[in-house]
Design an enzyme around this catalytic site. Structure first.
Site, PDB file in Angstrom:
ATOM      1  N   SER A  61      61.981 109.173  10.576  1.00 36.85           N
ATOM      2  CA  SER A  61      63.238 109.880  10.836  1.00 36.85           C
ATOM      3  C   SER A  61      63.052 111.378  10.612  1.00 36.85           C
ATOM      4  CB  SER A  61      64.353 109.290   9.978  1.00 36.85           C
ATOM      5  OG  SER A  61      65.624 109.730  10.384  1.00 36.85           O
ATOM      6  N   GLU A  75      67.697 101.942  17.871  1.00 38.22           N
ATOM      7  CA  GLU A  75      67.803 102.973  16.834  1.00 38.22           C
ATOM      8  C   GLU A  75      69.253 103.304  16.468  1.00 38.22           C
ATOM      9  OE1 GLU A  75      65.530 104.481  15.095  1.00 38.22           O
ATOM     10  OE2 GLU A  75      63.627 104.284  16.155  1.00 38.22           O
ATOM     11  N   HIS A 130      67.531 101.930  13.457  1.00 37.25           N
ATOM     12  CA  HIS A 130      66.890 102.929  12.607  1.00 37.25           C
ATOM     13  C   HIS A 130      66.721 102.344  11.202  1.00 37.25           C
ATOM     14  CE1 HIS A 130      65.705 107.121  12.524  1.00 37.25           C
ATOM     15  NE2 HIS A 130      66.404 107.359  11.435  1.00 37.25           N
TER      16      HIS A 130
END
Length: 492
Positions: free
Chosen positions: A190, A313, A408
């Site tokens: 990230s 995600e 994510h």
């Protein structure tokens, strides 16, 4: 646990040993920072006398609480939150007890939207890597305004400079832990992956890492200088101070954190640039050109790269907050990222003819935030002659009424081969669905093999077609993976 001691150039450390793994927490890689020093470049470690206790984690960068995303508990990735103290430019090190001094090294940069997170979060325990012969180094770096606010009389991208300083520390100190300074892999997820994209383009970092791993990041996540100025002006106005190091240096940490979380309504889009990463961040690296557009001419174009994203995600940002409940509009989702959203949605409908609107919104948003920018970085890296391995993580649990998907964060427990407390349960990331029995073992082993210089177990990309390894219920190789969607993003 038995106590162990090692000697570094700057002093002695006391850590703990258990199960063949030594652990040293809160080890400084730079001098403590406070006051105006929070906006300066990092300085080398101040040597200490006696034995420094490294058996417990130290302070963390000032940050707001981020233990939940709506209904979802994400505390395994963000605990313990803000632990006060100026001495937070530190690393946590897990190392095998028995090495010949040539163990490969993994330096990991955590995510958290550039405002939260730390190397001390339970999900980033490096025991699994050390157990398998890797010296693991988790990095704490400056977050929020101290790390990334564009201040005219301060160096830019101080959080990035912190990571580079940590790499310098690794070069000079990691042999004491049994690691090989000539076999360093720089990895991040990230925000951490976005930082790595910047590091790979910084001349001062050349030679400090030999491989890189970018998980769920993007090569186009930087703010332009104009956008950096917009954020900085709004931040100073929020505090009622001048935008100078002296003025900001007099502001307490708590006030800096408070002002950071009030920036959400600031419009950072300009005539020449959209808001980075789908408009979910207000801090991040500031560059005139995106790393994906610089990597071919940078030293990082020559490092071996493992890079990828998760299939869904955006599920983390949409599902727990109820944004996927009820009617959703794929065209509105696409309009966040492109000027001709109808054309992009049409491309997705052709690619996924059986997908409903919820699935399309989740896919388009996730690719706009991370997927398209990752593909662009991978392509530019490969075209520069770099060895580029690409993956897509696809396993979907039952979390958030089965709307979260392969979101994510989802790959991290499998990369670390960890079952940290809080990862499983009705309101937790992994939900109650048992994952494939061998998923963690196999994915973790692929990362370890890559760190050891053996490659992850699947072919690198070629000029003719991007080779993508799908990781989930099944492991499948795809050639020319979603080329039509890539073309749609490229022409958008």
């Amino acid at each position: 646990m038995p106590v162990v001691e090692i000697a570094l150039p700057d002093g002695r450390l006391r850590g703990l040993s258990h199960g063949g793994v030594r652990r040293f927490l809160g080890v400084p890689y730079a001098a403590p920072i406070g006051g105006a020093g929070r906006f300066a470049a990092p300085h080398p470690v101040v040597p200490w006398h006696g034995i420094r206790d490294a058996t417990v984690a130290g302070p963390t960068s000032p940050q707001p609480d981020r233990s939940r995303f709506g209904s979802l508990d994400v505390s395994p990735f963000f605990a313990p939150g803000w632990v006060r103290g100026d001495d937070h430019l530190t690393v946590n090190v897990w190392a095998p007890e028995d090495t010949d001094g040539r163990a490969p090294v993994l330096v990991f940069v955590h995510g958290g939207g550039f405002i939260a997170g730390s190397a001390s979060a339970p999900a980033y325990d490096g025991t699994g890597f050390a157990r398998d012969g890797v010296v693991f180094v988790g990095v704490n770096y400056r977050l929020g305004a101290p790390g990334f606010l564009a201040v005219p009389d301060a160096p830019d991208n101080r959080g990035v400079l912190d990571v580079i300083q940590a790499l310098r520390w690794v070069r000079e100190n990691i042999a004491a832990f049994g690691g090989d300074p000539a076999a360093v892999t720089l990895a991040g997820q990230s925000a951490g992956a976005v930082i790595i994209a910047s590091v790979l383009c910084e001349p001062d970092a050349e030679g400090l890492a030999h491989r890189a791993i970018m998980q769920s990041g993007t090569g186009v996540g930087a703010f332009t200088p104009e956008q950096g100025e917009i954020v900085a002006s709004a931040f100073a106005e929020q505090l009622g101070v001048d935008l100078t190091v002296d003025a900001l240096g007099a502001v307490p940490d708590a006030a800096l954190v408070g002002a950071s979380v009030m920036l959400g309504e600031v419009d950072v889009a300009t005539a020449s640039a959209r808001a980075p990463i789908g408009d979910i961040v207000r801090f991040g690296p500031v560059h005139p050109r995106q790393p994906a557009d610089r990597i071919a001419e940078s030293w990082g174009g020559g490092v071996e790269l493992l890079i990828g994203t998760n299939l869904d995600e955006a599920g983390l940002y949409l599902a727990p907050t109820g944004q996927l409940d009820g009617a959703v509009d794929p065209v509105a989702a696409a309009a966040r990222f492109v000027d001709e959203p109808e054309s992009l949605v049409a491309a997705y409908r052709r690619e996924f003819p059986d997908a409903d609107d919820v699935e399309l919104v989740r896919s388009i948003t996730g690719d706009g935030m991370f997927g398209a920018g990752t593909r662009r970085f991978a392509d530019r890296h490969q075209s520069a002659g770099g060895t580029t391995h690409v993956y897509e993580f696809t396993w979907r649990p039952d979390s958030v009424r089965q709307l979260l998907g392969a979101s994510h964060l989802m790959e991290l427990p499998f990369v670390f081969d960890t079952d940290a407390e809080g990862l499983r349960g009705p309101d937790s990331l992994l939900g109650t669905t048992p994952p494939p029995a061998d998923l963690a073992v196999r994915m973790h082993a692929a990362w370890v093999d890559f760190i050891q210089g053996l490659g992850p177990g699947w072919p690198a990309c070629t000029a003719d077609a991007q080779q993508v390894q799908s990781i989930g219920e099944r492991w499948e190789m795809h050639s020319g993976h979603r080329a039509r969607l890539h073309e749609a993003w490229g022409s958008a």
